[in-house]
Write a protein that holds these residues in place. Structure first.
Motif, PDB file in Angstrom:
ATOM      1  N   THR A 133      -6.395  14.837 -27.639  1.00 28.02           N
ATOM      2  CA  THR A 133      -7.387  14.468 -26.704  1.00 28.02           C
ATOM      3  C   THR A 133      -6.695  13.933 -25.559  1.00 28.02           C
ATOM      4  N   VAL A 134      -4.947  14.339 -25.740  1.00 26.66           N
ATOM      5  CA  VAL A 134      -3.618  14.035 -24.409  1.00 26.66           C
ATOM      6  C   VAL A 134      -4.093  15.843 -23.736  1.00 26.66           C
ATOM      7  N   GLU A 135      -3.775  16.453 -24.865  1.00 30.44           N
ATOM      8  CA  GLU A 135      -4.435  17.533 -24.288  1.00 30.44           C
ATOM      9  C   GLU A 135      -4.864  18.899 -24.007  1.00 30.44           C
ATOM     10  N   ILE A 136      -6.183  18.103 -24.677  1.00 32.86           N
ATOM     11  CA  ILE A 136      -7.757  17.757 -23.250  1.00 32.86           C
ATOM     12  C   ILE A 136      -7.247  17.991 -22.162  1.00 32.86           C
ATOM     13  N   GLY A 137      -7.075  17.077 -21.657  1.00 35.05           N
ATOM     14  CA  GLY A 137      -6.557  16.305 -20.613  1.00 35.05           C
ATOM     15  C   GLY A 137      -6.146  17.909 -20.036  1.00 35.05           C
ATOM     16  N   HIS A 138      -5.057  17.116 -20.601  1.00 31.15           N
ATOM     17  CA  HIS A 138      -3.899  18.992 -19.933  1.00 31.15           C
ATOM     18  C   HIS A 138      -4.132  20.329 -19.044  1.00 31.15           C
ATOM     19  N   VAL A 139      -4.964  21.100 -20.685  1.00 28.81           N
ATOM     20  CA  VAL A 139      -6.539  21.800 -20.640  1.00 28.81           C
ATOM     21  C   VAL A 139      -7.271  21.749 -19.288  1.00 28.81           C
ATOM     22  N   ALA A 140      -7.694  21.048 -19.227  1.00 28.98           N
ATOM     23  CA  ALA A 140      -9.415  20.381 -17.986  1.00 28.98           C
ATOM     24  C   ALA A 140      -7.744  19.840 -16.970  1.00 28.98           C
ATOM     25  N   ALA A 141      -7.127  19.003 -16.803  1.00 27.28           N
ATOM     26  CA  ALA A 141      -5.942  20.060 -15.462  1.00 27.28           C
ATOM     27  C   ALA A 141      -5.519  21.134 -15.094  1.00 27.28           C
ATOM     28  N   ALA A 142      -5.359  21.900 -15.853  1.00 26.14           N
ATOM     29  CA  ALA A 142      -4.696  23.168 -15.061  1.00 26.14           C
ATOM     30  C   ALA A 142      -6.212  24.273 -15.416  1.00 26.14           C
ATOM     31  N   GLU A 143      -7.236  23.942 -15.050  1.00 21.67           N
ATOM     32  CA  GLU A 143      -8.413  23.856 -14.871  1.00 21.67           C
ATOM     33  C   GLU A 143      -9.143  23.864 -13.330  1.00 21.67           C
ATOM     34  N   ILE A 144      -9.302  22.725 -13.635  1.00 18.05           N
ATOM     35  CA  ILE A 144      -8.910  21.793 -12.215  1.00 18.05           C
ATOM     36  C   ILE A 144      -8.371  22.553 -10.881  1.00 18.05           C
ATOM     37  N   GLU A 145      -7.268  22.767 -11.566  1.00 13.94           N
ATOM     38  CA  GLU A 145      -6.101  23.034 -10.990  1.00 13.94           C
ATOM     39  C   GLU A 145      -6.301  24.542  -9.764  1.00 13.94           C
ATOM     40  N   ARG A 146      -7.098  25.177 -10.990  1.00 13.32           N
ATOM     41  CA  ARG A 146      -7.206  26.440 -10.397  1.00 13.32           C
ATOM     42  C   ARG A 146      -8.706  26.780  -9.932  1.00 13.32           C
ATOM     43  N   LEU A 147      -9.090  26.149  -9.725  1.00 17.21           N
ATOM     44  CA  LEU A 147     -10.778  25.588  -9.498  1.00 17.21           C
ATOM     45  C   LEU A 147     -10.083  25.582  -8.015  1.00 17.21           C
ATOM     46  N   LEU A 148      -9.665  24.406  -8.108  1.00 21.07           N
ATOM     47  CA  LEU A 148      -8.842  24.346  -6.432  1.00 21.07           C
ATOM     48  C   LEU A 148      -8.729  25.097  -5.599  1.00 21.07           C
ATOM     49  N   LYS A 149      -7.644  25.440  -6.116  1.00 19.30           N
ATOM     50  CA  LYS A 149      -6.757  26.752  -5.566  1.00 19.30           C
ATOM     51  C   LYS A 149      -7.696  27.456  -4.851  1.00 19.30           C
ATOM     52  N   GLU A 150      -8.895  28.372  -5.770  1.00 22.41           N
ATOM     53  CA  GLU A 150      -9.667  29.053  -5.845  1.00 22.41           C
ATOM     54  C   GLU A 150     -10.742  28.886  -4.729  1.00 22.41           C
ATOM     55  N   LYS A 151     -10.549  27.347  -4.050  1.00 26.79           N
ATOM     56  CA  LYS A 151     -12.127  27.009  -3.257  1.00 26.79           C
ATOM     57  C   LYS A 151     -11.573  26.808  -1.837  1.00 26.79           C
ATOM     58  N   ASN A 152      -9.830  25.837  -2.432  1.00 23.36           N
ATOM     59  CA  ASN A 152      -9.791  25.073  -1.027  1.00 23.36           C
ATOM     60  C   ASN A 152      -8.515  26.354  -0.180  1.00 23.36           C
ATOM     61  N   GLY A 153      -8.016  27.480  -1.324  1.00 24.23           N
ATOM     62  CA  GLY A 153      -6.667  27.621  -0.991  1.00 24.23           C
ATOM     63  C   GLY A 153      -5.529  27.696  -1.260  1.00 24.23           C
ATOM     64  N   SER A 154      -5.569  26.055  -2.333  1.00 24.47           N
ATOM     65  CA  SER A 154      -4.058  25.297  -2.265  1.00 24.47           C
ATOM     66  C   SER A 154      -4.959  24.167  -3.431  1.00 24.47           C
ATOM     67  N   VAL A 155      -4.038  23.764  -4.387  1.00 21.00           N
ATOM     68  CA  VAL A 155      -4.166  22.309  -5.145  1.00 21.00           C
ATOM     69  C   VAL A 155      -4.910  21.451  -4.226  1.00 21.00           C
TER      70      VAL A 155
END
Length: 348
Positions: A133-155
């Motif tokens: 479950t902690v690792e699920i949080g890590h995977v979600a964070a990595a995906e959200i990092e990617r999505l925010l960078k794609e949307k806003n140009g940076s994390v």
């Protein structure tokens, strides 16, 4: 006795109505009672189907009892099942602290207790099978990092995190993993709110309220796919279109996969339901016969499960994976509702 008969009647109704196949009753190593916390979402109903199938593979009959998300009901079920002296009990606790006395009573009576999905660390159990479950949080964070960078140009940006019930360690561990990874990005603001008792309506209200209080929310991260349905309803009510506010969820339920296909949701981080259930069956003989479960790495339906000896007993943790539009139709994800047909084998 009256209550005991009530439990038996309830179990037969539950099994006959939905889950137990006739072949399941032919098992010959005895009965395993699975105490499921609720049947409100597809993960829980899917867990009954999977545990029943995998336990049958290794010779046990499964009887499932639904606690309707009520701690006192589950405590009563545990007390009643102890009197029936089954081969083992599989518990997915409504409240991870409140069931401690019943777990200890079962083990004192010689009945092994296996924990499914919800880790209980305040007392010993004979086996615990959980997602990382902690690792699920890590995977979600990595995906959200990617999505925010794609949307806003940076994390950077504002994230609304909608937890499940704070009495459930599943959601607390995801929060821990998610927030520890995003600490590296100070330009990300996280607003965290709990959806009490995992109620979708509570999640919908949180999203609606926060869209008013924080109209610049970039992304919503909910801790279960059934909560994302309510989140989307609130987004639609606020006039949003798919993709206006990014959406990430975790547990891999069919509704989450459907929302990815419709464009409302970008990522679902799967909780490996099938593997978690299969691990219980793989070690059931050792648990029932009180044999040692050795630490190490085990192949569980093609995933790498890691067994460790913890203060609360043997613990197997199995990782999840990110589901996106590119791989959403892969049948290995439980959300596509195809229980593996190959039989599970006992660990020697």
């Amino acid at each position: 006795m009256k209550r005991l008969m009530g439990v038996l009647a309830g179990a037969v109704v539950l099994g006959a109505a939905t889950f137990l196949t006739p072949a399941a009753w032919a098992a010959d190593k005895g009965k395993v009672y699975y105490l499921v916390p609720t049947l409100l979402d597809e993960f829980q109903t899917g867990s009954v189907t999977a545990i029943t199938k995998f336990m049958k593979d290794v010779g046990y009959e499964t009887v499932a009892l639904n606690a309707d998300n009520k701690t006192d009901v589950q405590q009563g079920q545990m007390n009643d099942v102890i009197a029936l002296k089954p081969s083992a009990i599989v518990l997915a606790a409504v409240d991870f602290n409140a069931l401690k006395p019943q777990i200890e009573a079962a083990r004192a009576a010689g009945i092994p207790v296996m924990q499914f999905d919800r880790q209980i660390t305040s007392t010993k159990s004979d086996l615990t099978s959980v997602a990382g479950t902690v690792e699920i949080g890590h995977v979600a964070a990595a995906e959200i990092e990617r999505l925010l960078k794609e949307k806003n140009g940076s994390v950077k940006g504002k994230v609304l995190q909608v937890l499940g019930d704070p009495g459930d360690p599943y959601t607390l561990d995801i929060q821990k993993g998610f927030e520890e990874k995003l600490k590296a990005f100070p330009d990300v603001t996280i607003i965290s709110k709990p959806a009490m008792q995992w109620e979708a309506s509570n999640a919908g209200s949180i999203v609606a309220d926060q869209l008013l209080a924080n109209p610049d929310i970039d992304l919503i991260f909910v801790h279960a796919a059934h909560l994302s349905v309510a989140a989307v309803a609130s987004l639609e009510a606020a006039g949003k279109k798919p993709g206006d506010v990014l959406l990430v969820s975790s547990n891999g339920a069919p509704v989450g996969l459907d929302l990815i296909r419709k464009g409302w949701q970008q990522v679902e981080v799967e909780q490996p339901l099938f593997a978690q259930a299969a691990a219980l069956a793989m070690f059931a003989d050792k648990v029932v016969n009180k044999q040692e479960i050795k630490p190490g790495t085990y192949d569980v339906l093609g995933l790498e499960g890691v067994v460790t000896n913890e203060e609360w007993g043997p613990n197997i943790k199995i990782p999840g994976a990110a589901i996106t539009k590119a791989n959403v139709d892969d049948p290995r994800f439980w959300g596509n509702m195809k229980t593996p047909e190959a039989p599970v084998k006992s660990v020697e």
